[in-house]
Motif scaffolding. Sequence first.
Motif, PDB file in Angstrom:
ATOM      1  N   UNK A  64       0.828  -1.207   0.000  1.00 29.63           N
ATOM      2  CA  UNK A  64       0.000   0.000   0.000  1.00 29.63           C
ATOM      3  C   UNK A  64       0.862   1.257   0.000  1.00 29.63           C
ATOM      4  N   UNK A  65       2.094   1.136   0.440  1.00 31.05           N
ATOM      5  CA  UNK A  65       2.991   2.283   0.543  1.00 31.05           C
ATOM      6  C   UNK A  65       3.908   2.438  -0.663  1.00 31.05           C
ATOM      7  N   UNK A  66       4.027   1.391  -1.451  1.00 31.30           N
ATOM      8  CA  UNK A  66       4.929   1.426  -2.598  1.00 31.30           C
ATOM      9  C   UNK A  66       4.393   2.357  -3.670  1.00 31.30           C
ATOM     10  N   UNK A  67       5.308   2.971  -4.395  1.00 32.80           N
ATOM     11  CA  UNK A  67       4.925   3.843  -5.494  1.00 32.80           C
ATOM     12  C   UNK A  67       6.142   4.521  -6.066  1.00 32.80           C
ATOM     13  N   UNK A  68       5.951   5.226  -7.182  1.00 35.05           N
ATOM     14  CA  UNK A  68       7.084   5.912  -7.806  1.00 35.05           C
ATOM     15  C   UNK A  68       7.718   6.922  -6.846  1.00 35.05           C
ATOM     16  N   UNK A  69       9.022   6.879  -6.750  1.00 30.07           N
ATOM     17  CA  UNK A  69       9.745   7.827  -5.908  1.00 30.07           C
ATOM     18  C   UNK A  69       9.660   7.538  -4.420  1.00 30.07           C
ATOM     19  N   UNK A  70       9.145   6.360  -4.047  1.00 32.78           N
ATOM     20  CA  UNK A  70       8.999   6.025  -2.635  1.00 32.78           C
ATOM     21  C   UNK A  70       9.881   4.830  -2.284  1.00 32.78           C
ATOM     22  N   UNK A  71      10.646   4.961  -1.232  1.00 25.62           N
ATOM     23  CA  UNK A  71      11.455   3.871  -0.709  1.00 25.62           C
ATOM     24  C   UNK A  71      10.776   3.375   0.557  1.00 25.62           C
ATOM     25  N   UNK A  72      10.426   2.103   0.606  1.00 24.44           N
ATOM     26  CA  UNK A  72       9.764   1.526   1.772  1.00 24.44           C
ATOM     27  C   UNK A  72      10.819   0.897   2.681  1.00 24.44           C
ATOM     28  N   UNK A  73      10.719   1.180   3.985  1.00 28.00           N
ATOM     29  CA  UNK A  73      11.647   0.592   4.953  1.00 28.00           C
ATOM     30  C   UNK A  73      10.874   0.242   6.213  1.00 28.00           C
ATOM     31  N   UNK A  74      11.455  -0.596   7.079  1.00 25.13           N
ATOM     32  CA  UNK A  74      10.707  -1.040   8.253  1.00 25.13           C
ATOM     33  C   UNK A  74      11.406  -0.789   9.583  1.00 25.13           C
ATOM     34  N   UNK A  75      12.509  -0.085   9.564  1.00 26.04           N
ATOM     35  CA  UNK A  75      13.250   0.164  10.792  1.00 26.04           C
ATOM     36  C   UNK A  75      13.788   1.590  10.727  1.00 26.04           C
ATOM     37  N   UNK A  76      13.431   2.427  11.699  1.00 27.67           N
ATOM     38  CA  UNK A  76      13.861   3.826  11.681  1.00 27.67           C
ATOM     39  C   UNK A  76      15.373   3.985  11.661  1.00 27.67           C
ATOM     40  N   UNK A  77      16.097   2.958  12.102  1.00 26.63           N
ATOM     41  CA  UNK A  77      17.563   3.034  12.038  1.00 26.63           C
ATOM     42  C   UNK A  77      18.053   3.040  10.595  1.00 26.63           C
ATOM     43  N   UNK A  78      17.212   2.622   9.663  1.00 29.66           N
ATOM     44  CA  UNK A  78      17.575   2.628   8.244  1.00 29.66           C
ATOM     45  C   UNK A  78      17.430   4.015   7.613  1.00 29.66           C
ATOM     46  N   UNK A  79      16.715   4.907   8.282  1.00 24.67           N
ATOM     47  CA  UNK A  79      16.447   6.223   7.687  1.00 24.67           C
ATOM     48  C   UNK A  79      17.691   7.087   7.455  1.00 24.67           C
ATOM     49  N   UNK A  80      18.607   7.251   8.415  1.00 25.34           N
ATOM     50  CA  UNK A  80      19.768   8.117   8.151  1.00 25.34           C
ATOM     51  C   UNK A  80      20.549   7.745   6.886  1.00 25.34           C
ATOM     52  N   UNK A  81      20.865   6.467   6.657  1.00 24.77           N
ATOM     53  CA  UNK A  81      21.552   6.139   5.413  1.00 24.77           C
ATOM     54  C   UNK A  81      20.700   6.423   4.165  1.00 24.77           C
ATOM     55  N   UNK A  82      19.393   6.238   4.275  1.00 25.73           N
ATOM     56  CA  UNK A  82      18.517   6.551   3.140  1.00 25.73           C
ATOM     57  C   UNK A  82      18.542   8.052   2.846  1.00 25.73           C
ATOM     58  N   UNK A  83      18.502   8.850   3.881  1.00 25.91           N
ATOM     59  CA  UNK A  83      18.546  10.313   3.693  1.00 25.91           C
ATOM     60  C   UNK A  83      19.884  10.739   3.099  1.00 25.91           C
TER      61      UNK A  83
END
Length: 86
Positions: A64-83
């Motif tokens: 439901x969250x997937x879409x163009x330009x969207x990266x789906x992740x499940x652990x907030x610790x993954x956010x800094x490297x994504x940013x």
Amino acid sequence: MTVSAAEVAHGKPAPDLYLHAARQMGVSPAACVVVEDSRYGGAGGARGRDAFARVRGGLTPAEWLEGPGTTVFDDMRALPPLLASV
């Protein structure tokens, strides 16, 4: 700072809330990313900005969250490297 959909004309998935938040922080929308965990606020709300959708506790299925330009992740610790990759 907290912003609410009650402060804008159109809620999600319209970009109004995101644009309002950027204005309140004095930041260009082009310099923002969206981190979302609901079906109605994901890529549709990002509208040309990078979006990161957090799957948390199985409340919202990842598809439901997937879409163009969207990266789906499940652990907030993954956010800094994504940013850092933006």
